[in-house]
Design a protein around this motif. Structure first.
Motif, PDB file in Angstrom:
ATOM      1  N   PRO A 185      13.853  14.424  -3.890  1.00 50.53           N
ATOM      2  CA  PRO A 185      13.009  13.225  -3.872  1.00 50.53           C
ATOM      3  C   PRO A 185      13.360  12.238  -4.979  1.00 50.53           C
ATOM      4  O   PRO A 185      13.087  11.050  -4.853  1.00 50.53           O
ATOM      5  CB  PRO A 185      11.591  13.762  -4.045  1.00 50.53           C
ATOM      6  N   GLY A 186      14.008  12.695  -6.037  1.00 46.96           N
ATOM      7  CA  GLY A 186      14.462  11.780  -7.089  1.00 46.96           C
ATOM      8  C   GLY A 186      15.431  10.750  -6.548  1.00 46.96           C
ATOM      9  O   GLY A 186      15.460   9.606  -7.006  1.00 46.96           O
ATOM     10  N   ASP A 187      16.214  11.144  -5.544  1.00 49.29           N
ATOM     11  CA  ASP A 187      17.138  10.201  -4.917  1.00 49.29           C
ATOM     12  C   ASP A 187      16.378   9.106  -4.170  1.00 49.29           C
ATOM     13  O   ASP A 187      16.810   7.958  -4.140  1.00 49.29           O
ATOM     14  CB  ASP A 187      18.076  10.921  -3.950  1.00 49.29           C
ATOM     15  N   PHE A 188      15.229   9.462  -3.574  1.00 50.40           N
ATOM     16  CA  PHE A 188      14.438   8.466  -2.843  1.00 50.40           C
ATOM     17  C   PHE A 188      13.912   7.415  -3.812  1.00 50.40           C
ATOM     18  O   PHE A 188      13.971   6.222  -3.554  1.00 50.40           O
ATOM     19  CB  PHE A 188      13.219   9.080  -2.146  1.00 50.40           C
ATOM     20  N   TYR A 189      13.382   7.901  -4.952  1.00 51.98           N
ATOM     21  CA  TYR A 189      12.830   6.969  -5.941  1.00 51.98           C
ATOM     22  C   TYR A 189      13.921   6.082  -6.518  1.00 51.98           C
ATOM     23  O   TYR A 189      13.727   4.889  -6.703  1.00 51.98           O
ATOM     24  CB  TYR A 189      12.129   7.727  -7.069  1.00 51.98           C
ATOM     25  N   ALA A 190      15.075   6.660  -6.800  1.00 59.83           N
ATOM     26  CA  ALA A 190      16.179   5.875  -7.353  1.00 59.83           C
ATOM     27  C   ALA A 190      16.611   4.792  -6.371  1.00 59.83           C
ATOM     28  O   ALA A 190      16.878   3.663  -6.751  1.00 59.83           O
ATOM     29  CB  ALA A 190      17.356   6.780  -7.691  1.00 59.83           C
ATOM     30  N   GLY A 206      14.076   1.622  -5.859  1.00 56.74           N
ATOM     31  CA  GLY A 206      13.948   0.596  -6.884  1.00 56.74           C
ATOM     32  C   GLY A 206      12.557   0.516  -7.455  1.00 56.74           C
ATOM     33  O   GLY A 206      11.970  -0.558  -7.538  1.00 56.74           O
ATOM     34  N   VAL A 207      11.989   1.636  -7.818  1.00 58.60           N
ATOM     35  CA  VAL A 207      10.651   1.659  -8.398  1.00 58.60           C
ATOM     36  C   VAL A 207      10.710   0.954  -9.746  1.00 58.60           C
ATOM     37  O   VAL A 207      11.420   1.376 -10.646  1.00 58.60           O
ATOM     38  CB  VAL A 207      10.143   3.110  -8.569  1.00 58.60           C
ATOM     39  N   GLU A 208       9.961  -0.138  -9.860  1.00 59.85           N
ATOM     40  CA  GLU A 208       9.913  -0.889 -11.109  1.00 59.85           C
ATOM     41  C   GLU A 208       8.482  -1.310 -11.359  1.00 59.85           C
ATOM     42  O   GLU A 208       7.895  -2.028 -10.555  1.00 59.85           O
ATOM     43  CB  GLU A 208      10.802  -2.134 -11.033  1.00 59.85           C
ATOM     44  N   GLY A 209       7.940  -0.849 -12.464  1.00 61.03           N
ATOM     45  CA  GLY A 209       6.585  -1.265 -12.829  1.00 61.03           C
ATOM     46  C   GLY A 209       5.566  -0.957 -11.752  1.00 61.03           C
ATOM     47  O   GLY A 209       4.642  -1.726 -11.549  1.00 61.03           O
ATOM     48  N   GLY A 210       5.735   0.114 -11.033  1.00 60.52           N
ATOM     49  CA  GLY A 210       4.771   0.508 -10.011  1.00 60.52           C
ATOM     50  C   GLY A 210       5.068  -0.065  -8.642  1.00 60.52           C
ATOM     51  O   GLY A 210       4.491   0.366  -7.655  1.00 60.52           O
ATOM     52  N   ALA A 211       5.932  -1.062  -8.552  1.00 59.29           N
ATOM     53  CA  ALA A 211       6.279  -1.614  -7.239  1.00 59.29           C
ATOM     54  C   ALA A 211       7.332  -0.725  -6.596  1.00 59.29           C
ATOM     55  O   ALA A 211       8.259  -0.278  -7.242  1.00 59.29           O
ATOM     56  CB  ALA A 211       6.818  -3.034  -7.402  1.00 59.29           C
ATOM     57  N   MET A 212       7.146  -0.467  -5.317  1.00 59.88           N
ATOM     58  CA  MET A 212       8.079   0.429  -4.640  1.00 59.88           C
ATOM     59  C   MET A 212       8.529  -0.196  -3.325  1.00 59.88           C
ATOM     60  O   MET A 212       7.717  -0.724  -2.581  1.00 59.88           O
ATOM     61  CB  MET A 212       7.395   1.781  -4.368  1.00 59.88           C
ATOM     62  N   ALA A 213       9.825  -0.111  -3.067  1.00 65.86           N
ATOM     63  CA  ALA A 213      10.345  -0.532  -1.773  1.00 65.86           C
ATOM     64  C   ALA A 213       9.833   0.448  -0.729  1.00 65.86           C
ATOM     65  O   ALA A 213       9.126   1.391  -1.044  1.00 65.86           O
ATOM     66  CB  ALA A 213      11.868  -0.546  -1.818  1.00 65.86           C
ATOM     67  N   ASN A 214      10.169   0.279   0.493  1.00 66.37           N
ATOM     68  CA  ASN A 214       9.656   1.129   1.560  1.00 66.37           C
ATOM     69  C   ASN A 214      10.176   2.556   1.402  1.00 66.37           C
ATOM     70  O   ASN A 214      11.207   2.923   1.949  1.00 66.37           O
ATOM     71  CB  ASN A 214      10.040   0.547   2.918  1.00 66.37           C
ATOM     72  N   TYR A 215       9.419   3.351   0.664  1.00 69.93           N
ATOM     73  CA  TYR A 215       9.788   4.724   0.337  1.00 69.93           C
ATOM     74  C   TYR A 215      10.002   5.563   1.589  1.00 69.93           C
ATOM     75  O   TYR A 215      10.954   6.324   1.683  1.00 69.93           O
ATOM     76  CB  TYR A 215       8.700   5.340  -0.553  1.00 69.93           C
ATOM     77  N   GLN A 216       9.102   5.420   2.564  1.00 70.38           N
ATOM     78  CA  GLN A 216       9.204   6.227   3.782  1.00 70.38           C
ATOM     79  C   GLN A 216      10.472   5.899   4.568  1.00 70.38           C
ATOM     80  O   GLN A 216      11.114   6.785   5.119  1.00 70.38           O
ATOM     81  CB  GLN A 216       7.967   6.053   4.648  1.00 70.38           C
ATOM     82  N   GLU A 217      10.842   4.641   4.601  1.00 73.79           N
ATOM     83  CA  GLU A 217      12.065   4.249   5.292  1.00 73.79           C
ATOM     84  C   GLU A 217      13.292   4.839   4.584  1.00 73.79           C
ATOM     85  O   GLU A 217      14.216   5.333   5.235  1.00 73.79           O
ATOM     86  CB  GLU A 217      12.171   2.726   5.336  1.00 73.79           C
ATOM     87  N   ILE A 218      13.272   4.814   3.278  1.00 74.31           N
ATOM     88  CA  ILE A 218      14.377   5.388   2.510  1.00 74.31           C
ATOM     89  C   ILE A 218      14.437   6.895   2.731  1.00 74.31           C
ATOM     90  O   ILE A 218      15.515   7.461   2.932  1.00 74.31           O
ATOM     91  CB  ILE A 218      14.236   5.038   1.015  1.00 74.31           C
ATOM     92  N   GLN A 219      13.277   7.566   2.747  1.00 74.41           N
ATOM     93  CA  GLN A 219      13.258   9.007   2.999  1.00 74.41           C
ATOM     94  C   GLN A 219      13.812   9.312   4.387  1.00 74.41           C
ATOM     95  O   GLN A 219      14.603  10.235   4.546  1.00 74.41           O
ATOM     96  CB  GLN A 219      11.848   9.577   2.864  1.00 74.41           C
ATOM     97  N   ARG A 220      13.435   8.527   5.391  1.00 71.58           N
ATOM     98  CA  ARG A 220      13.974   8.733   6.743  1.00 71.58           C
ATOM     99  C   ARG A 220      15.487   8.574   6.750  1.00 71.58           C
ATOM    100  O   ARG A 220      16.195   9.319   7.431  1.00 71.58           O
ATOM    101  CB  ARG A 220      13.317   7.775   7.738  1.00 71.58           C
ATOM    102  N   THR A 248      20.501  26.058  10.678  1.00 71.28           N
ATOM    103  CA  THR A 248      20.470  25.007   9.671  1.00 71.28           C
ATOM    104  C   THR A 248      19.027  24.711   9.295  1.00 71.28           C
ATOM    105  O   THR A 248      18.118  24.846  10.112  1.00 71.28           O
ATOM    106  CB  THR A 248      21.130  23.709  10.183  1.00 71.28           C
ATOM    107  N   GLU A 249      18.846  24.335   8.047  1.00 66.93           N
ATOM    108  CA  GLU A 249      17.529  23.971   7.525  1.00 66.93           C
ATOM    109  C   GLU A 249      17.687  22.813   6.556  1.00 66.93           C
ATOM    110  O   GLU A 249      18.694  22.730   5.843  1.00 66.93           O
ATOM    111  CB  GLU A 249      16.895  25.142   6.774  1.00 66.93           C
ATOM    112  N   GLN A 250      16.666  21.967   6.529  1.00 65.56           N
ATOM    113  CA  GLN A 250      16.628  20.874   5.569  1.00 65.56           C
ATOM    114  C   GLN A 250      15.277  20.940   4.871  1.00 65.56           C
ATOM    115  O   GLN A 250      14.253  21.047   5.529  1.00 65.56           O
ATOM    116  CB  GLN A 250      16.818  19.538   6.292  1.00 65.56           C
ATOM    117  N   VAL A 251      15.292  20.934   3.539  1.00 68.72           N
ATOM    118  CA  VAL A 251      14.062  20.990   2.762  1.00 68.72           C
ATOM    119  C   VAL A 251      14.065  19.867   1.740  1.00 68.72           C
ATOM    120  O   VAL A 251      15.123  19.320   1.409  1.00 68.72           O
ATOM    121  CB  VAL A 251      13.885  22.362   2.062  1.00 68.72           C
ATOM    122  N   VAL A 252      12.887  19.542   1.228  1.00 66.89           N
ATOM    123  CA  VAL A 252      12.749  18.505   0.210  1.00 66.89           C
ATOM    124  C   VAL A 252      12.312  19.159  -1.090  1.00 66.89           C
ATOM    125  O   VAL A 252      11.386  19.974  -1.107  1.00 66.89           O
ATOM    126  CB  VAL A 252      11.708  17.443   0.633  1.00 66.89           C
ATOM    127  N   GLY A 253      13.002  18.817  -2.181  1.00 66.33           N
ATOM    128  CA  GLY A 253      12.634  19.350  -3.489  1.00 66.33           C
ATOM    129  C   GLY A 253      13.793  19.289  -4.451  1.00 66.33           C
ATOM    130  O   GLY A 253      14.875  18.818  -4.108  1.00 66.33           O
TER     131      GLY A 253
END
Length: 144
Positions: free
Chosen positions: A39-44, A47-61, A87-92
């Protein structure tokens, strides 16, 4: 001889080498290719800056879709060795998720590439393979 082998996969050549090694050395075992979404890759990427976040869910997808592609290629590569894998995919966190997966799924061996990350990120973050080898309750084969 292991009964269930977990092979962490990403888009690195070393993870492909690890999968090929598992298919050749343990063709009778249940082999699970495991892709971990950090999930650190999603946040990176968001572009989380000062609490503003781009579309996190779209980036995760996007990352999930990319991971599915890695798993599809892993299945195709194993088929070249006449081995059918799960095959398996997990988040963490990557190393923690690998060890947790092994503990929760009765795996008895891990085959991992020596380094998926390169350059400064590998030095700063440490080797995932090293961390997995230190924490793992089962034998670990590190493929170089």
């Amino acid at each position: 001889m292991p009964a269930h082998v977990v092979v962490p996969v990403d888009d690195s050549d070393r993870s492909v080498d690890a999968l090929e090694f598992a298919c050749t050395e343990y063709p009778e075992a249940k082999i699970t290719a495991l892709h971990v979404l950090d999930p650190g890759d999603f946040y990176a990427a968001s572009g989380v800056e000062g609490g503003a976040m781009a579309n996190y869910q779209e980036i995760q997808r996007h990352y999930e879709s990319r991971g599915e592609g890695i798993l599809d290629r892993s299945r195709d590569r194993a088929a070249e060795y006449d081995v059918e894998i799960e095959t398996e995919q997990v988040v963490g966190g990557v190393s923690r998720s690998i060890v947790d997966y092994v503990e929760g799924h009765d795996a008895d061996h891990i085959v991992i590439g020596s380094h998926g990350r390169t350059g400064a990120s590998r030095i700063l973050l440490g080797s995932v393979a090293e961390s997995v080898a230190r924490r793992s309750p089962v034998p670990v084969t590190i493929v170089r």
